[in-house]
Design an enzyme around this catalytic site. Structure first.
Site, PDB file in Angstrom:
ATOM      1  N   ASP A 132     -70.696   8.061 -47.033  1.00  0.00           N
ATOM      2  CA  ASP A 132     -70.471   6.681 -46.608  1.00  0.00           C
ATOM      3  C   ASP A 132     -71.090   6.498 -45.226  1.00  0.00           C
ATOM      4  O   ASP A 132     -70.416   6.633 -44.212  1.00  0.00           O
ATOM      5  CB  ASP A 132     -68.961   6.416 -46.592  1.00  0.00           C
ATOM      6  N   HIS A 164     -68.328  10.305 -37.716  1.00  0.00           N
ATOM      7  CA  HIS A 164     -69.738  10.335 -38.101  1.00  0.00           C
ATOM      8  C   HIS A 164     -70.583  10.470 -36.835  1.00  0.00           C
ATOM      9  O   HIS A 164     -70.206   9.991 -35.757  1.00  0.00           O
ATOM     10  CB  HIS A 164     -70.133   9.042 -38.818  1.00  0.00           C
ATOM     11  N   HIS A 218     -69.429  13.756 -42.869  1.00  0.00           N
ATOM     12  CA  HIS A 218     -69.073  14.721 -43.914  1.00  0.00           C
ATOM     13  C   HIS A 218     -70.188  15.742 -44.012  1.00  0.00           C
ATOM     14  O   HIS A 218     -70.804  15.917 -45.053  1.00  0.00           O
ATOM     15  CB  HIS A 218     -68.881  14.036 -45.261  1.00  0.00           C
ATOM     16  N   GLU A 250     -71.655  15.630 -50.899  1.00  0.00           N
ATOM     17  CA  GLU A 250     -70.888  14.504 -51.431  1.00  0.00           C
ATOM     18  C   GLU A 250     -71.671  13.891 -52.583  1.00  0.00           C
ATOM     19  O   GLU A 250     -72.836  13.537 -52.428  1.00  0.00           O
ATOM     20  CB  GLU A 250     -70.581  13.447 -50.374  1.00  0.00           C
ATOM     21  N   HIS A 280     -70.329  11.160 -54.463  1.00  0.00           N
ATOM     22  CA  HIS A 280     -69.369  10.096 -54.745  1.00  0.00           C
ATOM     23  C   HIS A 280     -69.870   9.124 -55.809  1.00  0.00           C
ATOM     24  O   HIS A 280     -69.095   8.554 -56.576  1.00  0.00           O
ATOM     25  CB  HIS A 280     -69.066   9.344 -53.442  1.00  0.00           C
ATOM     26  N   GLU A 329     -65.520  14.137 -51.552  1.00  0.00           N
ATOM     27  CA  GLU A 329     -65.640  13.211 -52.681  1.00  0.00           C
ATOM     28  C   GLU A 329     -66.738  13.623 -53.669  1.00  0.00           C
ATOM     29  O   GLU A 329     -67.686  12.881 -53.917  1.00  0.00           O
ATOM     30  CB  GLU A 329     -65.862  11.786 -52.158  1.00  0.00           C
ATOM     31  N   GLU A 380     -58.088  11.992 -44.730  1.00  0.00           N
ATOM     32  CA  GLU A 380     -58.390  10.634 -44.280  1.00  0.00           C
ATOM     33  C   GLU A 380     -57.135   9.794 -44.462  1.00  0.00           C
ATOM     34  O   GLU A 380     -56.467   9.889 -45.497  1.00  0.00           O
ATOM     35  CB  GLU A 380     -59.548  10.014 -45.071  1.00  0.00           C
ATOM     36  N   ASN A 410     -76.303  -2.609 -50.759  1.00  0.00           N
ATOM     37  CA  ASN A 410     -75.607  -2.392 -49.491  1.00  0.00           C
ATOM     38  C   ASN A 410     -74.137  -2.733 -49.655  1.00  0.00           C
ATOM     39  O   ASN A 410     -73.752  -3.450 -50.577  1.00  0.00           O
ATOM     40  CB  ASN A 410     -76.232  -3.217 -48.365  1.00  0.00           C
ATOM     41  N   PHE A 428     -68.698  -2.562 -44.483  1.00  0.00           N
ATOM     42  CA  PHE A 428     -67.797  -1.440 -44.743  1.00  0.00           C
ATOM     43  C   PHE A 428     -68.149  -0.219 -43.900  1.00  0.00           C
ATOM     44  O   PHE A 428     -67.401   0.751 -43.874  1.00  0.00           O
ATOM     45  CB  PHE A 428     -67.824  -1.084 -46.230  1.00  0.00           C
ATOM     46  N   ASN A 460     -65.574   1.072 -39.503  1.00  0.00           N
ATOM     47  CA  ASN A 460     -64.169   1.450 -39.671  1.00  0.00           C
ATOM     48  C   ASN A 460     -63.637   2.155 -38.432  1.00  0.00           C
ATOM     49  O   ASN A 460     -62.681   2.922 -38.509  1.00  0.00           O
ATOM     50  CB  ASN A 460     -63.997   2.394 -40.873  1.00  0.00           C
TER      51      ASN A 460
END
Length: 1024
Positions: free
Chosen positions: A202, A358, A392, A417, A419, A462, A538, A598, A602, A605
């Site tokens: 993400d 991140h 991650h 990942e 996901h 994930e 998380e 996209n 999001f 965060n």
């Protein structure tokens, strides 16, 4: 060494970037960071090594839409169209193609291991010289600390090798390719590779050489790896430093290894041995390895609280003591283990005050510099975080050194990942992908295992749960039994994790998803046969105006020992700076670069904005995570320390008693609290106020001296108690002035001295106020039941994919945003000393009544207007966002003064960090500049508000700014907001919580929803 033809055509034909079995060609084995000192004193003091040379700086760069478009001539000379870019950098930040932000969805068509033929390709080149001595003897390596996502390397026109895994180093031996004089590197970087299918995190998808590039010169006979570990006796009074050293080159009997351990300039222990390992099996031991064990008495233990570090120097030398080379690392004596269901550090149960981070910079993308890393660590420490999850992927190698030195616990996570796969374990359960996964896990461990800050390994994020995870779990446990392994995929409690590590599990509410249920964290502990600790990998999704309900988690963590904390998602907003046509910077998110697909905003965060300015929610996290807890009993304050190892040697407790913000008494007491200890503080007899108001006791823990991570005067903890509320009956002063009521067909007008109030009889609203000849309102005073939607209100809903369960969609469907007022009553009465206006409205949408609001306005001879509001909520309409009043004031004053909770923005489910006091701030500070505009700036528990000539009294919540709720709702980015005329005021009797357990499902706890059928509130509005 793999040998292939040097030509670009052959490399392109091989298509190594679409073969999961080829993760590297000619890459050297992983190891800790090396410097190859030729002086042991320089190794001990960590001085810059003359054998390590940075290649960071300006490189030539040409961009092509696909690797096939790269001309063969580029291998020999720079292309005419080549530009200059700085390395490290992401090429998207220099205007070459676009960054793409997606959360789950792969940014390419899913067809592993194949990637699009339109595969943006960056061609880097650099000319450089090397020391003549490097050519004559030894080995010269080139180290790429991070390249996204895969690359081929040529030197002087000859192919050297290939590497992928964007978050770990790729290191190659250049010795056979270098020549005297000028040398030329050519690096062809591909945006997409089969490795991209394992890197579906993400985050922004960006490309290029984004970490450091360096040359390292090692002797021919050299240290090729070393690993340190610490062992203890039961009471940690004695320790052993185990150092396993491996060499390569010509093995000679005269070679020796010396390992010395230093504390500053004092040598604590030392040992020397020839090579030749312990017997492993019937064939013997490793001839090229040796393990030395150094005994240490009363070691100073490492923890995040007290990050004591030693320095280990590993010397390779001849029997007569001639040094060949030295390597070194910081050493922290600490032990991590799980025992009796608890994660222990040095025998004490940890409470993880963690955050996910991140690697992100608003100007530089995914390029991290030391200044930004230190800034992050200082902010984390100052806000009571003690742990960070590298989400991650493995971070820049310097990050771990800084965490060692400043003191943070680290979860080091493999760059895996998947996901966007359906199911998520499609690749992780496929043996064809085991080699690629294995390299990402094993190389991480081999690079980072000497860092004391790394207390947990993570297999990734994930990616479901596959057989490959089980194999890699077992490998880590075999190679490094000193650390636990965690992995959330497949349900957070599989056989591939030592820790139950769910994401977004709630405190008391089960989420029974098929196959992978998220039990409440309390329930999870009690499942049959479950004995592991639980640490949320998380939780508390801090997207925009969020973190509601955070205190509930911390109540549970402190109540249940096996609930050992968690990692907030996440640290920093991932917005990127763009510039408008006038060169002004603005913050961009998904879609702003024309990127498709996209996931909009999001990517934001964070507890801090991209420039590291704190969100208000950070203060709530700091307060809940504070290391001192307080209890008041009578005149006694009990202070409990949650430090496990630190004595309170730099803390003063300041206390103050104030009546409605006016100090009455204060004092200061040194804190002398042992780790996990208590201290009782007796307060003197407190004053008994004579005047009315609320009496509050506030305590703050202040650090009088600066530390490595804080300035002198830093406040680390605080608490507040309301002691009493002094009530008094104040009779209104006798006034011979009586408001005068004038009635016309359109209005009721009340006059008193130089003040006038006008109520429109057709609408039933207070339509205008005058002080002298100056109008005070730009819009009428109206009921308000909505708010500009928060990210948590929107959830996953968007124009093309409506989520009917999202709060905003429920409010829209019910007509809350479109409701119009139908007047039921508007009457005026003249009383003996006042005028009383009575109104009633039915707020309706499409003929359906949603709310009924009844108000009385009592204007007396002192000029006060007392407003009483009663609201009925229809039983079949969604719980409203707020129940309050709204108007646009004509004035724009410089400052706002209030008696209530502050100073920062606070909401009903995020206010434990706020303190009751009299606050005074600039109007601009009452607005929180979330990049995606939303409801913001509320202050709860307000008893008095002063703005311009106006004063409001009562028990209410308010926000005040230059932006209307309508504009906030309709604007996509904060830089597009424009200051409106006057000032918008929202006064709420009640306001719904903001939630934050996650941001994609309704997460406001029931106790913070406006679920009652009737509401009543009062306030007084007057002019000063």
């Amino acid at each position: 060494m793999t040998m292939i033809t040097d030509s670009l055509a052959v490399v392109l034909q091989r298509r190594d970037w679409e073969n999961p079995g080829v993760t590297q060609l000619n890459r050297l084995a992983a190891h800790p960071p090396f410097a190859s000192w030729r002086n042991s004193e320089e190794a001990r003091t960590d001085r810059p090594s003359q054998q390590l040379r940075s290649l960071n700086g300006e490189w030539r760069f040409a961009w092509f839409p696909a690797p096939e478009a790269v001309p063969e001539s580029w291998l020999e000379c720079d292309l005419p169209e080549a530009d200059t870019v700085v390395v490290p950098s992401n090429w998207q930040m220099h205007g070459y193609d676009a960054p793409i932000y997606t959360n789950v969805t792969y940014p390419i068509t899913v067809n592993p291991p194949f990637v699009p033929t339109e595969n943006p390709t960056g061609c880097y080149s650099l000319t450089f010289n090397v020391d003549e001595s490097w050519l004559q003897e030894g080995q010269t390596r080139i180290i790429f600390d991070g390249v996204n996502s895969a690359f081929h390397l040529w030197c002087n026109g000859r192919w050297v090798g290939y590497g992928q895994d964007s978050r770990l180093p790729s290191e190659f031996d250049l010795s056979a390719f270098l020549r005297a004089g000028e040398n030329r590197l050519a690096v062809m970087v591909l945006r997409w590779s089969d490795g991209s299918y394992l890197e579906d995190q993400d985050m922004w998808r960006m490309s290029g050489i984004f970490r450091d590039v360096s040359l390292l010169h090692k002797p021919t006979t050299q240290i090729s790896d070393f690993h340190v570990a610490t062992r203890f006796n039961d009471d940690f009074s004695r320790a052993v430093l185990e150092a396993e050293v491996q060499m390569c080159g010509e093995l000679r009997d005269y070679l020796r290894v010396t390992v010395s351990l230093w504390q500053g300039e004092t040598q604590v222990a030392s040992g020397t041995a020839p090579f030749g390992g312990e017997i492993i099996d019937e064939r013997g031991g490793y001839a090229d390895r040796v393990t030395l064990r150094l005994n240490v008495e009363n070691p100073k233990l490492w923890s995040a609280e007290i990050p004591n570090l030693y320095r280990a120097v590993v010397e390779l030398h001849t029997a007569d003591g001639t040094l060949i080379e030295a390597e070194a690392c910081d050493v922290g004596f600490r032990e991590v283990r799980i025992e009796n269901g608890l994660l222990l550090l040095n025998g004490k149960p940890l409470l993880i005050r963690g955050v996910n981070r991140h690697e992100h910079h608003p100007l530089h993308g995914q390029v991290m510099d030391e200044q930004t890393m230190v800034q992050d660590i200082l902010l984390m420490k100052q806000n009571n975080f003690n742990a960070v999850r590298c989400s991650h992927y493995p971070n820049h190698p310097l990050w771990y050194t800084l965490c060692d030195r400043y003191g943070l616990y680290v979860v080091d996570e493999a760059n895996i990942e998947t996901h966007g796969m359906v199911p998520m374990n499609r690749l992780t359960d496929d043996p064809r992908w085991l080699p690629a996964m294995s390299e990402r896990v094993t190389r991480m461990v081999q690079r980072d295992r000497n860092h004391p800050s790394v207390i947990i390994w993570s297999l990734g994020n994930e990616s479901g749960h596959g057989a490959n995870h089980d194999a890699l779990y077992r490998w880590i446990k075999s190679v490094d039994p000193s650390r636990p392994v965690q992995y959330e995929g497949g349900g957070a409690d599989t056989t591939a994790t030592d820790i139950i590590c769910p994401m977004y599990a709630r405190v008391d509410e089960d989420q029974p998803f098929p196959a992978v249920p998220k039990w409440s964290i309390k329930k999870w502990l009690s499942l049959p046969g479950e004995t592991r600790p639980l640490i949320l990998c998380e939780y508390a999704h801090a997207m925009g105006n969020s973190l509601g309900g955070f205190a509930k988690y911390w109540q549970a963590f402190r109540q249940y020992p096996r609930l050992q904390g968690g990692f907030v998602w996440d640290w920093v907003d991932q917005s990127l700076i763009k510039y408008d046509e006038n060169g002004n910077p603005w913050s961009a998110y998904g879609g702003d670069f024309g990127d498709t697909p996209n996931d909009r905003q999001f990517c934001m965060n964070g507890l801090v904005f991209a420039d590291r300015t704190p969100h208000p929610a950070l203060t709530e996290a700091k307060h809940q995570q504070q290391f001192f807890q307080f209890r008041l009993s009578g005149q006694t304050i009990e202070v409990t320390s949650e430090y496990l190892f630190r004595h309170s040697d730099n803390e003063l407790l300041h206390w103050m008693v104030a009546l409605d913000g006016k100090p009455l008494a204060s004092g200061e007491v040194p804190l002398d609290v042992a780790p996990q200890g208590k201290q009782l503080i007796e307060l003197p007899e407190l004053p008994q106020p004579e005047s009315a108001g609320q009496l509050w006791l506030t305590v703050r823990v202040v650090q009088p001296n600066a530390t490595a991570w804080s300035e002198a005067g830093h406040i680390s903890a605080w608490q507040q108690w309301r002691l009493a509320e002094n009530l008094s009956v104040t009779l209104p002063a006798a006034s011979h002035a009586i408001p005068h009521l004038t009635t016309s067909e359109m209005d009721f007008c009340i006059e008193l001295g130089n003040k006038r109030w006008q109520f429109n009889r057709q609408s039933g609203f207070l339509s205008q106020m005058w002080i002298g000849d100056k109008k005070q309102l730009l819009t009428p005073l109206r009921d308000q039941f909505t708010r500009a939607p928060l990210d948590n209100d929107i959830g996953v809903s968007e124009a093309t994919r409506i989520d009917p369960n999202a709060w905003v969609e429920r409010w829209k469907a019910a007509g809350h945003y479109q409701a119009e007022a139908a007047l039921l009553q508007c009457t005026a009465d003249t009383l003996a000393d006042a005028v009383l206006i009575t109104t009633a409205h039915a707020w309706q949408h499409q003929g359906k009544t949603l709310f009924i609001s009844r108000k009385t306005y009592r204007i007396d001879g002192s000029g006060q207007m007392a407003i009483t509001v009663d609201v009925e909520v229809a039983s079949d309409t969604p719980h409203p966002a707020r129940i309050g009043l709204n108007c646009q004031l004509a004035q724009v004053a410089e400052r706002v003064n209030w008696l209530g909770l502050g100073p920062q923005e606070n909401y009903p489910d995020r206010l434990t960090a706020a303190c009751f006091d009299r606050w005074d701030l600039p109007l601009s500070d009452m607005y929180t500049p979330y990049v995606f505009p939303s409801e913001n700036g509320l202050r709860c528990g307000t008893r008095e508000l002063n703005y311009g000539p106006h004063q409001w009294r009562g028990d209410f919540q308010f926000n005040i700014s230059r932006y209307s709720q309508q504009q906030l709702m309709e604007t996509s980015h904060r830089h597009l907001l424009h200051a409106e005329e006057g000032t918008w005021l929202n006064i709420d009797g009640f306001h719904m919580g903001i939630g934050g357990d996650d941001s994609w499902s309704p997460s406001v706890s029931a106790e913070f929803q406006l679920s009652a059928g009737r509401y009543h509130y009062q306030l007084v509005w007057c002019q000063k």
